[in-house]
Structures are given as structure tokens and as C-alpha cells.
Write a protein that holds these residues in place. Structure first.
Motif, mmCIF file in Angstrom:
data_model
loop_
_atom_site.group_PDB
_atom_site.id
_atom_site.type_symbol
_atom_site.label_atom_id
_atom_site.label_comp_id
_atom_site.label_asym_id
_atom_site.label_seq_id
_atom_site.Cartn_x
_atom_site.Cartn_y
_atom_site.Cartn_z
ATOM 1 N N GLN A 60 0.829 -1.197 0.000
ATOM 2 C CA GLN A 60 0.000 0.000 0.000
ATOM 3 C C GLN A 60 0.871 1.257 0.000
ATOM 4 O O GLN A 60 2.099 1.194 0.086
ATOM 5 C CB GLN A 60 -0.945 -0.025 1.202
ATOM 6 N N ARG A 61 0.246 2.405 -0.115
ATOM 7 C CA ARG A 61 0.974 3.666 -0.256
ATOM 8 C C ARG A 61 1.940 3.899 0.898
ATOM 9 O O ARG A 61 3.093 4.263 0.693
ATOM 10 C CB ARG A 61 -0.016 4.833 -0.346
ATOM 11 N N PHE A 62 1.461 3.706 2.110
ATOM 12 C CA PHE A 62 2.311 3.898 3.288
ATOM 13 C C PHE A 62 2.615 2.531 3.893
ATOM 14 O O PHE A 62 1.949 2.083 4.834
ATOM 15 C CB PHE A 62 1.633 4.812 4.309
ATOM 16 N N GLU A 63 3.616 1.882 3.346
ATOM 17 C CA GLU A 63 4.013 0.586 3.891
ATOM 18 C C GLU A 63 4.653 0.792 5.266
ATOM 19 O O GLU A 63 5.420 1.728 5.474
ATOM 20 C CB GLU A 63 4.996 -0.112 2.951
ATOM 21 N N HIS A 64 4.338 -0.090 6.180
ATOM 22 C CA HIS A 64 4.827 0.034 7.548
ATOM 23 C C HIS A 64 6.025 -0.895 7.780
ATOM 24 O O HIS A 64 6.082 -1.627 8.773
ATOM 25 C CB HIS A 64 3.709 -0.283 8.533
ATOM 26 N N ARG A 65 6.973 -0.834 6.877
ATOM 27 C CA ARG A 65 8.190 -1.625 7.071
ATOM 28 C C ARG A 65 9.058 -0.979 8.144
ATOM 29 O O ARG A 65 9.199 0.229 8.203
ATOM 30 C CB ARG A 65 8.966 -1.735 5.759
ATOM 31 N N ARG A 66 9.655 -1.807 8.956
ATOM 32 C CA ARG A 66 10.477 -1.312 10.051
ATOM 33 C C ARG A 66 11.785 -0.690 9.558
ATOM 34 O O ARG A 66 12.454 -1.246 8.705
ATOM 35 C CB ARG A 66 10.817 -2.449 11.017
ATOM 36 N N MET A 67 12.133 0.446 10.153
ATOM 37 C CA MET A 67 13.452 1.026 9.938
ATOM 38 C C MET A 67 14.465 0.408 10.900
ATOM 39 O O MET A 67 15.660 0.484 10.659
ATOM 40 C CB MET A 67 13.406 2.543 10.153
ATOM 41 N N MET A 68 13.978 -0.133 12.007
ATOM 42 C CA MET A 68 14.840 -0.775 12.996
ATOM 43 C C MET A 68 14.335 -2.196 13.202
ATOM 44 O O MET A 68 13.150 -2.472 13.025
ATOM 45 C CB MET A 68 14.816 -0.026 14.332
ATOM 46 N N PRO A 69 15.208 -3.118 13.549
ATOM 47 C CA PRO A 69 14.748 -4.480 13.803
ATOM 48 C C PRO A 69 13.905 -4.545 15.065
ATOM 49 O O PRO A 69 13.942 -3.640 15.909
ATOM 50 C CB PRO A 69 16.053 -5.267 13.966
ATOM 51 N N ILE A 70 13.137 -5.610 15.206
ATOM 52 C CA ILE A 70 12.393 -5.829 16.441
ATOM 53 C C ILE A 70 13.411 -5.975 17.570
ATOM 54 O O ILE A 70 14.278 -6.851 17.522
ATOM 55 C CB ILE A 70 11.519 -7.088 16.336
ATOM 56 N N PRO A 71 13.379 -5.116 18.584
ATOM 57 C CA PRO A 71 14.442 -5.101 19.594
ATOM 58 C C PRO A 71 14.382 -6.240 20.595
ATOM 59 O O PRO A 71 15.386 -6.557 21.239
ATOM 60 C CB PRO A 71 14.242 -3.750 20.291
#
Length: 262
Positions: free
Chosen positions: A37-48
Motif C-alpha cells: 500500500q501507499r504507506f508501507e509500515h516496514r520497520r526502519m529498525m529491527p524488532i528489539p
């Protein structure tokens, strides 16, 4: 009182001999939901961390029902691993909380703005209004968005939840003599608002609010997770270096322990 950042608005707080978690988002459920979708919610940081990595948890606070604050892929395993843990949730989101956390009603503590509870003798929690981006209420009058003031170990901490400035907010929080404010700084953008993605305080607004409520320290968070809705960490660091002695500004960082004492 010791604090650890989990990314976005999530924190672990060790206080009063208890372990408290606020708004943990420790999955990729939003990336799955918005893929392509337009605003993909991919992480910039890994799951901590995983929910299991948090160890024994006594209490979880949820500020509202947006998934990066009330995430079933985080809360369900957290609840299963901690059968005595209770969850403080907005009364406005009680039905969603029961579904997403997957626990019996007796494990949920439903609150509304202005209410103070004592889940443990050594810990007091007061619910505060929040506007994300408006002061929304249910038909029954319950506030959809909350922040929390936590008092333990002789200190007072304020987690605003997701909010923008609104008339009366500082006056509502200031009487609680807050020592540390945990505030979002990702701001708001017209294109996101038009797409139905609510915004938050800007960095300048967060600093102003922290000063108005009398907090000596501010931890800036809610950045660095989604590229379309963040603040540049260099901007936060530059403002931190320029902060005056009345307000110490800290950028939330993973693997850093924050300590607060009376």
C-alpha cells in the motif's frame, strides 16, 4: 526507577519492585497489514526484543487501540507468558482490548481520563486526556486516547500516549509534579492526515510541553520506526545539545538504561 525503550512509544519501567510495560509493539503485524500500500509500515529498525525477552511482567499499560500501541501479536504472547499480569486500557477500547489481548475481563483494568488507580500499593497511576489529533470520545463519553502519570519510588513519570497540544493539557498534568516526560516527537504532516494517519507533537511542541509541566527531563520517542512518519535523530540530538539547564532532552535509544531517583 529504571526505563528501557522498546521502539516507537514502547517502554519497560522497573519501579516499586514491579515490571511495567507501556505500548509495546514487538512484531511486524503492521508491515503485514499494509504491504504493497501507499504507506508501507516496514520497520526502519529491527524488532528489539520478543515478548519473552521482557521477562516477568506485572502490569501493561495501553494508551489507545492503534496497532503500534495495542498489538495482538505482542500482547497475546505477553499475556500468555505472564498469567498474573493485568492490563490497564482505555474504557473506550475495552472491547478491542479483550479481543487483541485475549484475556478474561478480570485481567483488564478499564480507566478513563481523570481516574487514579493503585494497581499495587507502591504504584499509583492517573489517566490523562490525549488528542490524536482530536479529543475524541465514544458515544458514552469515554476518551479514546489516554496518557498516564505513573508515581513510584518517590518520582513521577508522564507518558503522554499519542497526542498533539491542546488547551488544558499542561494544566492537567502539572499538578502531578512530573520529573520525567516521555513524549512523541514525530509531528504531523498534511498528506498523512489526509490519509487518516494521525500525528503527534513536534519536537518543539514536546519541549514546550515538558517545560510547562515542570519536568526536568524529557525522553523523545515515537521516531525511527516507519520512514513516512518519523523525526530525524540528528535533529533531536542537535536540539538536545542546545537544551537549556532547566530541561534535559534525551533521544530514546535502544539498549540504554535511564535511571530516575527521588
Amino acid at each position: 526507577m529504571r526505563l528501557y525503550w522498546l521502539g516507537q512509544a514502547g517502554f519497560v519501567i522497573r519501579a516499586g519492585g514491579r515490571s511495567i510495560v507501556i505500548d509495546p509493539y514487538l512484531s511486524d503485524s503492521l508491515a503485514e497489514k499494509y504491504r504493497g500500500q501507499r504507506f508501507e509500515h516496514r520497520r526502519m529498525m529491527p524488532i528489539p526484543a520478543t515478548p519473552a525477552d521482557l521477562g516477568a511482567v506485572d502490569l501493561v499499560l495501553v494508551t489507545h487501540q492503534h496497532t503500534d500501541h495495542m498489538d495482538p501479536q505482542t500482547l497475546m504472547p505477553l499475556a500468555a507468558a505472564n498469567p498474573e499480569c493485568r492490563f490497564i486500557v482505555p474504557r473506550a477500547a475495552l472491547a478491542s482490548a479483550m479481543e487483541r489481548i485475549g484475556v478474561a475481563r478480570k485481567r483488564l483494568i478499564a480507566v478513563d481520563a481523570g481516574e487514579t488507580i493503585t494497581p499495587f500499593p507502591e504504584i499509583g497511576i492517573t489517566a490523562i486526556r490525549a488528542a490524536h489529533e482530536t479529543l475524541e470520545r465514544t458515544p458514552d463519553g469515554w476518551h479514546r486516547f489516554l496518557g498516564y502519570v505513573i508515581k513510584a519510588d518517590g518520582v513521577s513519570l508522564y507518558h503522554s500516549g499519542d497526542t498533539i497540544p491542546f488547551e488544558g493539557l499542561a494544566e492537567e498534568v502539572a499538578p502531578h509534579a512530573v520529573d520525567l516526560a516521555l513524549l512523541p516527537v514525530n509531528g504531523r504532516r498534511a498528506e498523512l492526515t489526509e490519509a487518516g494517519i494521525a500525528g503527534n507533537l513536534t519536537l518543539d511542541e514536546a519541549c514546550l510541553l515538558a517545560g510547562r509541566i515542570g519536568a526536568a527531563d524529557l525522553v523523545a520517542h515515537h521516531y525511527g520506526l516507519f520512514a513516512f512518519n518519523t523525526e530525524d535523530p540528528d535533529v533531536i540530538d542537535a536540539r538536545s545539545a542546545a537544551a537549556d539547564c532547566r530541561l534535559r532532552l534525551h533521544r530514546a535509544k535502544l539498549s540504554v538504561e535511564y535511571r530516575l531517583s527521588s
